[in-house]
Write an enzyme that holds these catalytic residues in place. Structure first.
Site, PDB file in Angstrom:
ATOM      1  N   PHE A  91     -50.894  -5.972 -12.827  1.00  0.00           N
ATOM      2  CA  PHE A  91     -51.625  -7.199 -12.495  1.00  0.00           C
ATOM      3  C   PHE A  91     -51.078  -7.851 -11.230  1.00  0.00           C
ATOM      4  CE2 PHE A  91     -51.767 -11.839 -12.712  1.00  0.00           C
ATOM      5  CZ  PHE A  91     -53.117 -12.087 -12.905  1.00  0.00           C
ATOM      6  N   ASP A  92     -49.749  -7.979 -11.130  1.00  0.00           N
ATOM      7  CA  ASP A  92     -49.122  -8.618  -9.968  1.00  0.00           C
ATOM      8  C   ASP A  92     -49.508  -7.919  -8.677  1.00  0.00           C
ATOM      9  OD1 ASP A  92     -47.548  -8.933 -12.412  1.00  0.00           O
ATOM     10  OD2 ASP A  92     -46.115 -10.027 -11.179  1.00  0.00           O
ATOM     11  N   THR A  93     -49.342  -6.594  -8.697  1.00  0.00           N
ATOM     12  CA  THR A  93     -49.606  -5.811  -7.488  1.00  0.00           C
ATOM     13  C   THR A  93     -51.058  -5.934  -7.065  1.00  0.00           C
ATOM     14  OG1 THR A  93     -47.877  -4.225  -8.096  1.00  0.00           O
ATOM     15  CG2 THR A  93     -49.492  -3.521  -6.463  1.00  0.00           C
ATOM     16  N   TYR A 105     -45.524 -18.223 -12.663  1.00  0.00           N
ATOM     17  CA  TYR A 105     -45.073 -17.558 -13.874  1.00  0.00           C
ATOM     18  C   TYR A 105     -43.691 -16.978 -13.633  1.00  0.00           C
ATOM     19  CZ  TYR A 105     -45.081 -12.465 -13.074  1.00  0.00           C
ATOM     20  OH  TYR A 105     -44.757 -11.198 -12.680  1.00  0.00           O
ATOM     21  N   ARG A 134     -49.377  -8.419 -20.243  1.00  0.00           N
ATOM     22  CA  ARG A 134     -48.901  -9.538 -19.418  1.00  0.00           C
ATOM     23  C   ARG A 134     -49.998 -10.011 -18.460  1.00  0.00           C
ATOM     24  NH1 ARG A 134     -44.218  -9.075 -14.859  1.00  0.00           N
ATOM     25  NH2 ARG A 134     -45.868  -7.800 -13.910  1.00  0.00           N
TER      26      ARG A 134
END
Length: 423
Positions: free
Chosen positions: A211-213, A119, A101
């Site tokens: 990735f988000d973190t 997203y 992702r």
């Protein structure tokens, strides 16, 4: 890229025009690019994209794009994505050969020409009513990043106790390990200004769920303004996320980012400068930068020195008086401490200035000796202490002496001077 109809009318810039107007439709590039990362989602993809497109068409006043980021699906997801892109003008399909992702989001966001990048997960667990509040602060310029939060006040969440427990524990770990201030790192509902993304994305290493973190931690440390939107969120019981594997990968990511911040490998100062934020520490002529890194290394050397000092003090106490044992133990460790801090904490290399550094270090040693000796003298003046009381007194005095030593080493002994080699 999605085909865009050319327009000869002047382009309106919604990033500098906060209030939505009809003239926004004259823009030739999308204001918002909503990315839907998917892996083997042939069943849910079409309903999700159609619902999202209908919602944006009715509620979003600017030009938009929906990008399906298919990352190495092995079912019929690619065919469904291509059909949607052919059918709906505002939909584009991007296909990646590798799974992940984070990899999909990084690739699409990096190539997008939209001014706001967002997203959301394909299951639409987050109510789309939160989309406008998510992107509005970015379009107006009020914020740099916006995140949906299931843990913020006002959020309404429906999910099982297991996922609730894991989510809260994960965010508690982030608060303790990385000192974050945002409440929900992993909600699949986020947006970022494209100019901010261009500066942060090259430094985000994770290609999966972390990735988000990682993006948010770097953004917060770089001084980006993060806006949180409480969301209505309903858990998808058919989620394909492997909770255990994801949790392990996330913990490894936390450790990696933590090390990067401690060692300075992650260039936070550079990122803050790129985002136009003030430096984390004032720039004082002649004083080495990197206060946080210096503190960590100084503390590590200090711990080792203190243990060596206490060991020597205990061994020598049977032969010398308390003051004598304190003098010999402190002198023996002070020389090694100064040399170690010179090389590892303040990055001074070469022999030039080494003698002067040791001399000035001995002056610092004298001040620290005065603190510890004074503490022992005061203790013996007040009472007739045992060995435990003496040890407690020198430990307490050494803690104060450590603070004094760091300040003097940083701001006097190892100040950058001309012709000194530092790094």
């Amino acid at each position: 890229m999605t085909h865009e109809s050319p327009s000869e009318a002047p382009e309106a810039d919604p990033m500098t025009t906060p209030s939505p107007t009809a003239t926004a439709t004259l823009t030739t590039t999308p204001v918002l690019d909503v990315v839907v990362p998917v892996y083997n989602e042939e069943r849910d993809l079409a309903p999700c994209v159609r619902k999202l497109h209908a919602d944006l068409t009715q509620t979003f006043p600017y030009r938009f794009r929906i990008t399906i980021a298919n990352n190495a699906s092995t079912d019929g997801t690619r065919a469904v994505a291509d059909e949607l892109a052919a059918e709906i003008e505002e939909v584009e399909a991007v296909h990646l050969d590798q799974k992940g992702r984070g990899r999909a989001l990084n690739a699409v966001w990096s190539a997008s020409d939209a001014k706001v990048l967002a997203y959301m997960d394909v299951d639409l667990s987050t109510d789309l009513a939160a989309l406008a509040p998510l992107v509005a602060p970015l379009i107006s310029g009020h914020s740099d990043i916006a995140i949906g939060s299931r843990l913020a006040r006002g959020a309404r969440v429906v999910r099982g106790p297991k996922r609730e427990f894991i989510s809260r524990c994960y965010n508690l770990i982030l608060r303790g390990a990385l000192a974050i201030r945002f409440s929900d790192a992993q909600c699949g509902f986020k947006a970022i200004r494209a100019d901010v993304a261009r500066r942060l994305l090259p430094h985000v290493e994770d290609t999966g769920w972390f990735f988000d973190t990682e993006l948010l931690v770097l953004a917060e440390r770089a001084g980006a303004r993060i806006h949180e939107v409480p969301v209505d969120w309903v858990d998808d019981p058919d989620s394909r996320v492997d909770i255990v594997a994801t949790a392990v990968a996330d913990l490894k990511g936390v450790a990696r980012v933590g090390r990067g911040l401690l060692t300075g490998r992650i260039p936070i100062g550079e990122l803050r400068a790129q985002l136009g934020r003030a430096p984390l520490e004032p720039t004082t002529p002649g004083v080495p930068k990197g206060l946080f890194r210096q503190l960590v290394r100084f503390a590590a050397i200090g711990i080792a020195s203190t243990l060596a000092y206490l060991l020597l003090f205990v061994l020598l106490r049977g032969t010398f008086t308390a003051q004598g044992a304190n003098l010999v133990a402190l002198l023996a460790t002070a020389i090694a401490n100064t040399a170690a801090n010179r090389r590892f904490t303040f990055g001074v290399r070469g022999r030039h200035g080494a003698g002067r550094h040791q001399f000035e270090g001995l002056i610092v040693f004298g001040l620290c000796l005065a603190l510890t000796s004074g503490a022992l003298a005061l203790l013996h003046h007040v009472t007739d202490p045992g060995g435990g009381a003496e040890l407690a007194a020198v430990v307490g005095a050494n803690l104060l002496a450590t603070v004094v030593r760091f300040l003097l080493l940083r701001n006097w002994v190892f100040r950058n001077r001309p012709q000194e080699s530092t790094s």
